[in-house]
Design an enzyme around this catalytic site. Structure first.
Site, PDB file in Angstrom:
ATOM      1  N   ARG A 159       0.809  -1.227   0.000  1.00 45.86           N
ATOM      2  CA  ARG A 159       0.000   0.000   0.000  1.00 45.86           C
ATOM      3  C   ARG A 159       0.837   1.269   0.000  1.00 45.86           C
ATOM      4  O   ARG A 159       0.309   2.369  -0.193  1.00 45.86           O
ATOM      5  CB  ARG A 159      -0.991  -0.007   1.191  1.00 45.86           C
ATOM      6  CG  ARG A 159      -1.974   1.155   1.133  1.00 45.86           C
ATOM      7  CD  ARG A 159      -3.121   1.031   2.105  1.00 45.86           C
ATOM      8  NE  ARG A 159      -2.703   0.719   3.456  1.00 45.86           N
ATOM      9  CZ  ARG A 159      -2.081   1.572   4.282  1.00 45.86           C
ATOM     10  NH1 ARG A 159      -1.805   2.788   3.874  1.00 45.86           N
ATOM     11  NH2 ARG A 159      -1.745   1.197   5.489  1.00 45.86           N
TER      12      ARG A 159
ATOM     13  N   TYR B 244     -14.602  11.273 -19.857  1.00 43.60           N
ATOM     14  CA  TYR B 244     -15.001   9.876 -19.682  1.00 43.60           C
ATOM     15  C   TYR B 244     -16.171   9.852 -18.681  1.00 43.60           C
ATOM     16  O   TYR B 244     -16.159  10.594 -17.695  1.00 43.60           O
ATOM     17  CB  TYR B 244     -13.799   9.089 -19.163  1.00 43.60           C
ATOM     18  CG  TYR B 244     -14.132   7.710 -18.666  1.00 43.60           C
ATOM     19  CD1 TYR B 244     -14.444   6.686 -19.550  1.00 43.60           C
ATOM     20  CD2 TYR B 244     -14.150   7.436 -17.301  1.00 43.60           C
ATOM     21  CE1 TYR B 244     -14.765   5.427 -19.085  1.00 43.60           C
ATOM     22  CE2 TYR B 244     -14.462   6.172 -16.830  1.00 43.60           C
ATOM     23  CZ  TYR B 244     -14.770   5.175 -17.734  1.00 43.60           C
ATOM     24  OH  TYR B 244     -15.089   3.929 -17.269  1.00 43.60           O
TER      25      TYR B 244
ATOM     26  N   ASP C  85      -5.923  12.997 -19.157  1.00 47.62           N
ATOM     27  CA  ASP C  85      -6.201  11.574 -19.295  1.00 47.62           C
ATOM     28  C   ASP C  85      -5.782  11.194 -20.717  1.00 47.62           C
ATOM     29  O   ASP C  85      -6.409  11.596 -21.695  1.00 47.62           O
ATOM     30  CB  ASP C  85      -7.702  11.336 -19.066  1.00 47.62           C
ATOM     31  CG  ASP C  85      -8.078   9.853 -19.106  1.00 47.62           C
ATOM     32  OD1 ASP C  85      -7.375   9.089 -19.789  1.00 47.62           O
ATOM     33  OD2 ASP C  85      -9.085   9.478 -18.478  1.00 47.62           O
TER      34      ASP C  85
ATOM     35  N   LYS D 237      -7.147  -0.296 -20.456  1.00 38.47           N
ATOM     36  CA  LYS D 237      -7.415  -0.183 -21.883  1.00 38.47           C
ATOM     37  C   LYS D 237      -6.159  -0.551 -22.678  1.00 38.47           C
ATOM     38  O   LYS D 237      -5.706  -1.671 -22.602  1.00 38.47           O
ATOM     39  CB  LYS D 237      -7.927   1.231 -22.190  1.00 38.47           C
ATOM     40  CG  LYS D 237      -8.969   1.733 -21.191  1.00 38.47           C
ATOM     41  CD  LYS D 237     -10.257   0.923 -21.202  1.00 38.47           C
ATOM     42  CE  LYS D 237     -11.188   1.224 -20.030  1.00 38.47           C
ATOM     43  NZ  LYS D 237     -11.458   2.614 -19.733  1.00 38.47           N
TER      44      LYS D 237
HETATM   45  C1  LIG Z   1     -11.943   3.377 -18.747  1.00 37.40           C
HETATM   46  C2  LIG Z   1     -11.517   4.787 -18.613  1.00 37.40           C
HETATM   47  C3  LIG Z   1     -11.292   5.362 -17.363  1.00 37.40           C
HETATM   48  C4  LIG Z   1     -11.546   4.608 -16.071  1.00 37.40           C
HETATM   49  O1  LIG Z   1     -10.663   3.553 -15.941  1.00 37.40           O
HETATM   50  P1  LIG Z   1     -10.997   2.208 -15.074  1.00 37.40           P
HETATM   51  O2  LIG Z   1      -9.759   1.414 -15.251  1.00 37.40           O
HETATM   52  O3  LIG Z   1     -12.232   1.596 -15.661  1.00 37.40           O
HETATM   53  O4  LIG Z   1     -11.214   2.651 -13.673  1.00 37.40           O
HETATM   54  C5  LIG Z   1     -10.849   6.676 -17.317  1.00 37.40           C
HETATM   55  N1  LIG Z   1     -10.651   7.385 -18.441  1.00 37.40           N
HETATM   56  C6  LIG Z   1     -10.874   6.870 -19.664  1.00 37.40           C
HETATM   57  C7  LIG Z   1     -10.640   7.709 -20.860  1.00 37.40           C
HETATM   58  C8  LIG Z   1     -11.307   5.560 -19.799  1.00 37.40           C
HETATM   59  O5  LIG Z   1     -11.543   5.067 -21.009  1.00 37.40           O
END
Ligand SMILES: *Cc1c(COP(=O)(O)O)cnc(C)c1O
Length: 384
Positions: free
Chosen positions: A52, A106, A176, A201
């Site tokens: 952690r 998102y 992001d 992703k």
């Molecule tokens: C899927 C996604 C998230 C969130 O991610 P998780 O791994 O599902 O928590 C944040 N930003 C974007 C652009 C995403 O596609």
């Protein structure tokens, strides 16, 4: 080869080698999995190792690899993209602060911002363009947070312009970068302070790991680590090892994602059932010029508008190869209707403001043969 030597090597080389922990016991090629939660204390390194605290070898290997790919000094690996984003916001914002977010975030981030931040006494503005971002900033603004390309319309912001403005005001910036990936876009080189990814992703790329990453300068990551250790959203060693394996092929996968998405975008553009295609690699996309300036490739995500409402369910029902599913960024092609999936919790008015119609379809283009994907779409889009 050490971290600083590797940072001058090519992207594919960094994907394979950056961060790897060479096991002195066996000389193995892969990082061993270190599963201990209890470690000798005091430790010879002077550190107190504990999962952690985000400081076990498997966590650090992945953090270093993503940092090397983004051109950042350091990073932290989280249990999900949302854990990474929540921690980033908590580390930068406190009651009384204000933050500026891009309007078409998102879905999960949008909900976090609009539903949770007010409960924490943090105010926010949503902005669509560089000018709107500038106008939304106030003396108490402590963060500018964007996504580019955005979800699901793939709008791109001029990142260098946003970063330069924020620097001039002393406001930290975060982006992001999930959709673009570091293969296509490096926001730190464009002046951004922090880059966050849903590693669920493209970074992992095989739709079998939930993870998140934040990278940035050493001091910024240290500040984040202090909050992160208390919020507890760290990633387990075995999952780190799987994510590390996925990352080794990122360059290869992205090359094919980019190529397939561009081919499918062109194919859909000429299809009679399709009214409009949103892909930053198309000259017709409103942000094509800025995307060309700041991206090396345009990514594997596209969306398109169907002409007829009844074509939506027919398309989803008839596809054989492309799987109707949430999520994105895996080797397999996935399709969804954002109004029913990522943006279903928004009110119809909120969706309308973002330009998300009931006939908008989002496609995460996989690494299959483009001909097979086109044939699948073609038969599913046929009338009758
Ligand atoms: C899927 C996604 C998230 C969130 O991610 P998780 O791994 O599902 O928590 C944040 N930003 C974007 C652009 C995403 O596609």
């Amino acid at each position: 080869m050490n971290h600083s030597e590797l940072s001058h090597r090519g992207f594919s080389t960094r994907c394979v080698h950056a961060g790897t922990y060479l096991d002195p016991v066996t000389g193995g090629a892969c990082t061993p999995i270190f599963s201990s939660t209890a470690h000798r204390f005091p430790h010879p390194t002077g550190r107190n190792i504990y999962p952690r605290y985000f400081n076990t070898p498997n966590q650090q290997v992945v953090a270093r690899k993503v940092a090397a790919l983004e051109g950042a000094e350091e990073g932290l690996v989280f249990a999900s993209g949302m854990a990474a984003i929540t921690t980033l916001l908590a580390a930068h914002l406190r009651s009384g602060d204000h933050a500026v977010f891009q309007a078409d975030l998102y879905g999960g981030t949008w909900e976090l911002v609009t539903r949770q931040l007010p409960r924490w006494g943090i105010s926010f503005s949503l902005a669509r363009t560089e000018a709107e971002i500038q106008n939304a900033c106030r003396p108490e603004t402590r963060l500018i947070y964007v996504e580019s390309p955005s979800n699901p319309l793939l709008r791109c912001l001029d990142l260098a312009a946003v970063a330069a403005f924020a620097r001039s005001r002393g406001i930290p910036t975060a982006i992001d970068n999930t959709f673009a990936t570091p293969f296509n876009q490096n926001p730190i080189a464009l002046g951004f302070d922090l880059v966050v990814h849903s590693a669920t992703k493209y970074l992992n790329g095989h739709s079998d790991v939930n993870a998140g990453v934040v990278v940035g300068a050493r001091t910024a990551i240290e500040r984040l680590r202090q909050v992160a250790t208390l919020h507890g959203g760290m990633l387990d060693a075995e999952v780190c090892a799987r994510l590390e394996r996925g990352l080794k092929t990122l360059a290869l996968r992205m090359e094919r994602h980019n190529e397939n998405a561009l081919r499918l975008a062109r194919f859909l553009q000429t299809h009679p059932a399709v009214a409009q295609v949103h892909y930053p690699g198309l000259p017709e996309h409103p942000d094509h010029a800025v995307a060309r300036r700041q991206m090396r490739g345009f990514g594997g995500m596209l969306s398109f508008e169907l002409r007829r409402p009844e074509a939506v369910d027919r398309l989803l029902d008839r596809l054989h190869l492309i799987l109707p599913a949430l999520s994105l960024g895996g080797v397999e092609s996935l399709i969804c209707v954002p109004a029913r999936t990522s943006h279903r919790r928004l009110s119809p008015e909120e969706r309308h403001q973002l330009g998300i119609t009931d006939t908008l379809v989002r496609l995460s283009v996989g690494i299959e043969d483009a001909e097979d994907l086109m044939a699948d779409l073609d038969q599913a889009l046929a009338p009758g």
